[in-house]
Design an enzyme around this catalytic site. Sequence first.
Site, PDB file in Angstrom:
ATOM      1  N   PRO A   2      33.461  -2.383   6.933  1.00  0.00           N
ATOM      2  CA  PRO A   2      33.623  -1.449   8.042  1.00  0.00           C
ATOM      3  C   PRO A   2      34.970  -0.737   7.973  1.00  0.00           C
ATOM      4  O   PRO A   2      35.996  -1.353   7.667  1.00  0.00           O
ATOM      5  CB  PRO A   2      33.547  -2.350   9.274  1.00  0.00           C
ATOM      6  N   GLU A   3      34.957   0.563   8.217  1.00  0.00           N
ATOM      7  CA  GLU A   3      36.175   1.348   8.203  1.00  0.00           C
ATOM      8  C   GLU A   3      36.604   1.632   9.639  1.00  0.00           C
ATOM      9  O   GLU A   3      36.002   1.137  10.592  1.00  0.00           O
ATOM     10  CB  GLU A   3      35.947   2.630   7.403  1.00  0.00           C
ATOM     11  N   HIS A 100      25.037 -18.726  11.597  1.00  0.00           N
ATOM     12  CA  HIS A 100      26.196 -17.925  11.216  1.00  0.00           C
ATOM     13  C   HIS A 100      27.006 -17.454  12.428  1.00  0.00           C
ATOM     14  O   HIS A 100      27.912 -16.631  12.272  1.00  0.00           O
ATOM     15  CB  HIS A 100      25.759 -16.727  10.378  1.00  0.00           C
ATOM     16  N   ARG A 119      28.504 -14.145   5.413  1.00  0.00           N
ATOM     17  CA  ARG A 119      29.214 -14.422   4.160  1.00  0.00           C
ATOM     18  C   ARG A 119      30.640 -14.925   4.368  1.00  0.00           C
ATOM     19  O   ARG A 119      31.342 -15.249   3.411  1.00  0.00           O
ATOM     20  CB  ARG A 119      29.205 -13.164   3.284  1.00  0.00           C
ATOM     21  N   ARG A 162      53.589  11.818  -6.340  1.00  0.00           N
ATOM     22  CA  ARG A 162      52.692  10.728  -6.727  1.00  0.00           C
ATOM     23  C   ARG A 162      51.697  11.215  -7.769  1.00  0.00           C
ATOM     24  O   ARG A 162      51.045  12.247  -7.599  1.00  0.00           O
ATOM     25  CB  ARG A 162      51.943  10.184  -5.511  1.00  0.00           C
TER      26      ARG A 162
END
Length: 283
Positions: A2-3, A100, A119, A162
Amino acid sequence: MPELPEVETVRRGLVPAMEGATITAAEVRRPDLRWPLPERMAERLTGQRVTRLGRRSKYLLADLASGETLIVHLGMSGRILISGAMPGAFHHSHAARDKHDHVVLEMSSGARITFNDARRFGAMDLWPTEAIETHWLLSSLGPEPLGNAFNEDYLAARLKGRMTPVKSALLDQRVVAGLGNIYVCEALFRAQVSPRRKAGNIAEKRLRALVPVIRDVLTDAIAAGGSSLRDYRQTSGELGYFQHTFRVYGREGAPCPTPGCPGTIARIVQSGRSTFFCPKCQR
């Protein structure tokens, strides 16, 4: 993973159930997730009022009246679901416990908050609120992309010289916090910047133009409830819908959506991650 938009969507869903409410009971059903859970975690949470529910990058931050903050990271498969009666909000009856369901919080609001992680790549920790920015998960993070500290002058100065590809530079959490693979691909497409271009070789005018584009992509994604890829769900259990408006991500071989562009969406691998872009209109 997830962002920022997905985590912000979860935060907003949790606010009515948690902010200002007291954790009347906490159940911690295993000693660890990705890393060991804090000592006496259930004891330290029980009886505490959540004074504020915030977010830093991809981390949820629940400030407690005790002076500690509960840090939550969803990881790759973590989900936080709300059940029980909540006046003025959606209602879901309590489901039978899943194997879970690792941490369960009963709230004085009448809600049950369940952290489910098949997980176990998620994480939780407790840390003094006044020193939250010193936590090892947060201490090196760059500014929030939707905050005032992330502006045109900052980005131009941070990327000057950069020689890494601009996509890799934007994924660096020390440069800007919370951006991930999906939304960087989408932002670079909207800005018509090639993900392969060296960050320090982009004209400053084009680099500055990236800032509002990044904000627009994130704002649109939050409004759509995030992107539901594999495990992500909102706190209500619903899917996010931003993936239906992807312009490049996951669209390898499709025609470029830019009007008049004859290009085809391509996929390359950068730093072990898939990058989707249009070689014709992204320069």
